[in-house]
Design a protein around this motif. Structure first.
Motif, PDB file in Angstrom:
ATOM      1  N   ILE A  30      -7.400   0.382   3.234  1.00 22.03           N
ATOM      2  CA  ILE A  30      -7.513   1.433   2.218  1.00 22.03           C
ATOM      3  C   ILE A  30      -8.841   2.165   2.381  1.00 22.03           C
ATOM      4  O   ILE A  30      -8.892   3.403   2.411  1.00 22.03           O
ATOM      5  CB  ILE A  30      -7.395   0.852   0.792  1.00 22.03           C
ATOM      6  CG1 ILE A  30      -5.973   0.380   0.539  1.00 22.03           C
ATOM      7  CG2 ILE A  30      -7.796   1.888  -0.253  1.00 22.03           C
ATOM      8  CD1 ILE A  30      -5.803  -0.416  -0.746  1.00 22.03           C
ATOM      9  N   ALA A  31      -9.931   1.388   2.503  1.00 25.01           N
ATOM     10  CA  ALA A  31     -11.261   1.989   2.624  1.00 25.01           C
ATOM     11  C   ALA A  31     -11.380   2.853   3.878  1.00 25.01           C
ATOM     12  O   ALA A  31     -11.993   3.930   3.854  1.00 25.01           O
ATOM     13  CB  ALA A  31     -12.327   0.893   2.634  1.00 25.01           C
ATOM     14  N   PHE A  85      -2.097   0.757  10.868  1.00 23.83           N
ATOM     15  CA  PHE A  85      -2.557  -0.256   9.913  1.00 23.83           C
ATOM     16  C   PHE A  85      -2.854  -1.600  10.571  1.00 23.83           C
ATOM     17  O   PHE A  85      -3.645  -2.381  10.050  1.00 23.83           O
ATOM     18  CB  PHE A  85      -1.546  -0.423   8.782  1.00 23.83           C
ATOM     19  CG  PHE A  85      -1.660   0.639   7.736  1.00 23.83           C
ATOM     20  CD1 PHE A  85      -2.412   0.429   6.597  1.00 23.83           C
ATOM     21  CD2 PHE A  85      -1.035   1.862   7.900  1.00 23.83           C
ATOM     22  CE1 PHE A  85      -2.536   1.416   5.636  1.00 23.83           C
ATOM     23  CE2 PHE A  85      -1.152   2.862   6.951  1.00 23.83           C
ATOM     24  CZ  PHE A  85      -1.906   2.636   5.815  1.00 23.83           C
ATOM     25  N   SER A  86      -2.231  -1.891  11.710  1.00 26.72           N
ATOM     26  CA  SER A  86      -2.432  -3.194  12.352  1.00 26.72           C
ATOM     27  C   SER A  86      -3.844  -3.375  12.894  1.00 26.72           C
ATOM     28  O   SER A  86      -4.260  -4.497  13.165  1.00 26.72           O
ATOM     29  CB  SER A  86      -1.401  -3.411  13.457  1.00 26.72           C
ATOM     30  OG  SER A  86      -1.596  -2.477  14.492  1.00 26.72           O
ATOM     31  N   VAL A  87      -4.607  -2.293  13.019  1.00 20.38           N
ATOM     32  CA  VAL A  87      -6.012  -2.392  13.430  1.00 20.38           C
ATOM     33  C   VAL A  87      -6.799  -3.201  12.397  1.00 20.38           C
ATOM     34  O   VAL A  87      -7.752  -3.899  12.735  1.00 20.38           O
ATOM     35  CB  VAL A  87      -6.615  -0.969  13.580  1.00 20.38           C
ATOM     36  CG1 VAL A  87      -8.113  -1.028  13.794  1.00 20.38           C
ATOM     37  CG2 VAL A  87      -5.928  -0.209  14.694  1.00 20.38           C
ATOM     38  N   TYR A  88      -6.367  -3.171  11.130  1.00 14.83           N
ATOM     39  CA  TYR A  88      -7.102  -3.819  10.036  1.00 14.83           C
ATOM     40  C   TYR A  88      -6.529  -5.180   9.653  1.00 14.83           C
ATOM     41  O   TYR A  88      -7.126  -5.896   8.873  1.00 14.83           O
ATOM     42  CB  TYR A  88      -7.133  -2.884   8.817  1.00 14.83           C
ATOM     43  CG  TYR A  88      -7.721  -1.561   9.200  1.00 14.83           C
ATOM     44  CD1 TYR A  88      -9.095  -1.412   9.345  1.00 14.83           C
ATOM     45  CD2 TYR A  88      -6.908  -0.475   9.495  1.00 14.83           C
ATOM     46  CE1 TYR A  88      -9.638  -0.203   9.743  1.00 14.83           C
ATOM     47  CE2 TYR A  88      -7.450   0.735   9.890  1.00 14.83           C
ATOM     48  CZ  TYR A  88      -8.814   0.851  10.016  1.00 14.83           C
ATOM     49  OH  TYR A  88      -9.354   2.045  10.425  1.00 14.83           O
ATOM     50  N   LEU A 138       0.836  -1.195   0.000  1.00 14.14           N
ATOM     51  CA  LEU A 138       0.000   0.000   0.000  1.00 14.14           C
ATOM     52  C   LEU A 138       0.873   1.248   0.000  1.00 14.14           C
ATOM     53  O   LEU A 138       1.894   1.320   0.688  1.00 14.14           O
ATOM     54  CB  LEU A 138      -0.901   0.030   1.237  1.00 14.14           C
ATOM     55  CG  LEU A 138      -1.777  -1.192   1.480  1.00 14.14           C
ATOM     56  CD1 LEU A 138      -2.585  -1.007   2.746  1.00 14.14           C
ATOM     57  CD2 LEU A 138      -2.679  -1.440   0.294  1.00 14.14           C
ATOM     58  N   TYR A 139       0.453   2.236  -0.770  1.00  9.10           N
ATOM     59  CA  TYR A 139       1.100   3.540  -0.794  1.00  9.10           C
ATOM     60  C   TYR A 139       0.367   4.429   0.201  1.00  9.10           C
ATOM     61  O   TYR A 139      -0.861   4.487   0.205  1.00  9.10           O
ATOM     62  CB  TYR A 139       1.019   4.133  -2.198  1.00  9.10           C
ATOM     63  CG  TYR A 139       1.366   5.604  -2.247  1.00  9.10           C
ATOM     64  CD1 TYR A 139       2.689   6.021  -2.304  1.00  9.10           C
ATOM     65  CD2 TYR A 139       0.373   6.571  -2.229  1.00  9.10           C
ATOM     66  CE1 TYR A 139       3.012   7.366  -2.351  1.00  9.10           C
ATOM     67  CE2 TYR A 139       0.689   7.917  -2.274  1.00  9.10           C
ATOM     68  CZ  TYR A 139       2.000   8.302  -2.333  1.00  9.10           C
ATOM     69  OH  TYR A 139       2.317   9.634  -2.368  1.00  9.10           O
ATOM     70  N   VAL A 140       1.111   5.106   1.048  1.00 10.44           N
ATOM     71  CA  VAL A 140       0.532   6.038   2.015  1.00 10.44           C
ATOM     72  C   VAL A 140       1.189   7.392   1.771  1.00 10.44           C
ATOM     73  O   VAL A 140       2.384   7.566   2.004  1.00 10.44           O
ATOM     74  CB  VAL A 140       0.785   5.582   3.470  1.00 10.44           C
ATOM     75  CG1 VAL A 140       0.062   6.492   4.444  1.00 10.44           C
ATOM     76  CG2 VAL A 140       0.377   4.143   3.672  1.00 10.44           C
ATOM     77  N   GLY A 141       0.406   8.358   1.271  1.00  9.36           N
ATOM     78  CA  GLY A 141       0.949   9.656   0.925  1.00  9.36           C
ATOM     79  C   GLY A 141       0.419  10.775   1.805  1.00  9.36           C
ATOM     80  O   GLY A 141      -0.552  10.601   2.531  1.00  9.36           O
ATOM     81  N   ASN A 142       1.070  11.913   1.715  1.00 13.06           N
ATOM     82  CA  ASN A 142       0.745  13.122   2.467  1.00 13.06           C
ATOM     83  C   ASN A 142       0.941  12.927   3.971  1.00 13.06           C
ATOM     84  O   ASN A 142       0.192  13.458   4.788  1.00 13.06           O
ATOM     85  CB  ASN A 142      -0.679  13.602   2.156  1.00 13.06           C
ATOM     86  CG  ASN A 142      -0.857  15.067   2.460  1.00 13.06           C
ATOM     87  OD1 ASN A 142       0.079  15.849   2.369  1.00 13.06           O
ATOM     88  ND2 ASN A 142      -2.063  15.450   2.838  1.00 13.06           N
ATOM     89  N   ASN A 186      -3.476   9.946   1.883  1.00 19.14           N
ATOM     90  CA  ASN A 186      -3.831   9.293   0.620  1.00 19.14           C
ATOM     91  C   ASN A 186      -3.347   7.857   0.739  1.00 19.14           C
ATOM     92  O   ASN A 186      -2.143   7.620   0.831  1.00 19.14           O
ATOM     93  CB  ASN A 186      -3.128   9.946  -0.574  1.00 19.14           C
ATOM     94  CG  ASN A 186      -3.568  11.371  -0.767  1.00 19.14           C
ATOM     95  OD1 ASN A 186      -4.723  11.693  -0.574  1.00 19.14           O
ATOM     96  ND2 ASN A 186      -2.633  12.231  -1.140  1.00 19.14           N
ATOM     97  N   VAL A 187      -4.278   6.914   0.755  1.00 13.82           N
ATOM     98  CA  VAL A 187      -3.914   5.510   0.889  1.00 13.82           C
ATOM     99  C   VAL A 187      -4.516   4.757  -0.285  1.00 13.82           C
ATOM    100  O   VAL A 187      -5.720   4.817  -0.518  1.00 13.82           O
ATOM    101  CB  VAL A 187      -4.430   4.916   2.219  1.00 13.82           C
ATOM    102  CG1 VAL A 187      -4.013   3.464   2.350  1.00 13.82           C
ATOM    103  CG2 VAL A 187      -3.947   5.723   3.405  1.00 13.82           C
ATOM    104  N   ASN A 188      -3.669   4.055  -1.027  1.00 10.46           N
ATOM    105  CA  ASN A 188      -4.151   3.201  -2.110  1.00 10.46           C
ATOM    106  C   ASN A 188      -3.137   2.108  -2.390  1.00 10.46           C
ATOM    107  O   ASN A 188      -2.061   2.088  -1.810  1.00 10.46           O
ATOM    108  CB  ASN A 188      -4.469   4.013  -3.379  1.00 10.46           C
ATOM    109  CG  ASN A 188      -3.340   4.921  -3.790  1.00 10.46           C
ATOM    110  OD1 ASN A 188      -2.191   4.518  -3.781  1.00 10.46           O
ATOM    111  ND2 ASN A 188      -3.653   6.159  -4.126  1.00 10.46           N
ATOM    112  N   GLU A 189      -3.501   1.208  -3.291  1.00 11.03           N
ATOM    113  CA  GLU A 189      -2.597   0.119  -3.633  1.00 11.03           C
ATOM    114  C   GLU A 189      -1.403   0.690  -4.381  1.00 11.03           C
ATOM    115  O   GLU A 189      -1.553   1.519  -5.277  1.00 11.03           O
ATOM    116  CB  GLU A 189      -3.321  -0.914  -4.492  1.00 11.03           C
ATOM    117  CG  GLU A 189      -2.506  -2.159  -4.713  1.00 11.03           C
ATOM    118  CD  GLU A 189      -3.292  -3.252  -5.409  1.00 11.03           C
ATOM    119  OE1 GLU A 189      -2.653  -4.236  -5.803  1.00 11.03           O
ATOM    120  OE2 GLU A 189      -4.518  -3.118  -5.561  1.00 11.03           O
TER     121      GLU A 189
END
Length: 117
Positions: A60-61, A22-25, A4-8, A74-77
């Motif tokens: 991501i969602a 992220f470990s929550v998910y 996953l890309y995590v921006g900003n 900004n989180v996406n694949e």
């Protein structure tokens, strides 16, 4: 495995902060905060690897558009890395003129210069 890309990101974000977020998910395999090669300062984006694709989609969602440290994430694949030309930005030597001297007029005969004295 899904990357996953995590921006900003705020420049003060740490690996452990992102891992906890992220470990929550789901399980987090790896966190890589990208830093500037010269200064060592964080560049404001990172990559998070999660082994479970379903958990990555949930992250991501849930996290895309959320706030961290006053900044909207900004989180996406992550897209695959593309090949880029090496060196000085693809330019040839000579200040970006392709190596031609200032007297090269593309086919026109060079004229002798007048002496400057």
């Amino acid at each position: 495995m899904k990357s996953l890309y995590v921006g900003n990101l705020p420049h003060s974000t740490t690996d452990s902060e992102l891992r906890n977020l992220f470990s929550v998910y789901g399980a987090v395999e790896n966190v890589n905060i990208v830093t500037d090669r010269d200064t060592g300062r964080a560049r404001g984006f990172a990559f998070v690897e999660m082994p479970d694709s379903g958990a990555a989609e949930k992250a991501i969602a849930a996290l895309n558009g959320s706030e961290l440290g006053g900044r909207t994430l900004n989180v996406n694949e992550a897209r695959p890395k593309t090949e880029r030309p090496r060196g000085n930005g693809g330019q040839r030597f000579g200040g970006g003129r392709g190596g031609r001297g200032r007297d090269d007029y593309r086919g026109h005969a060079r004229q002798p210069r007048e002496p400057r004295w």
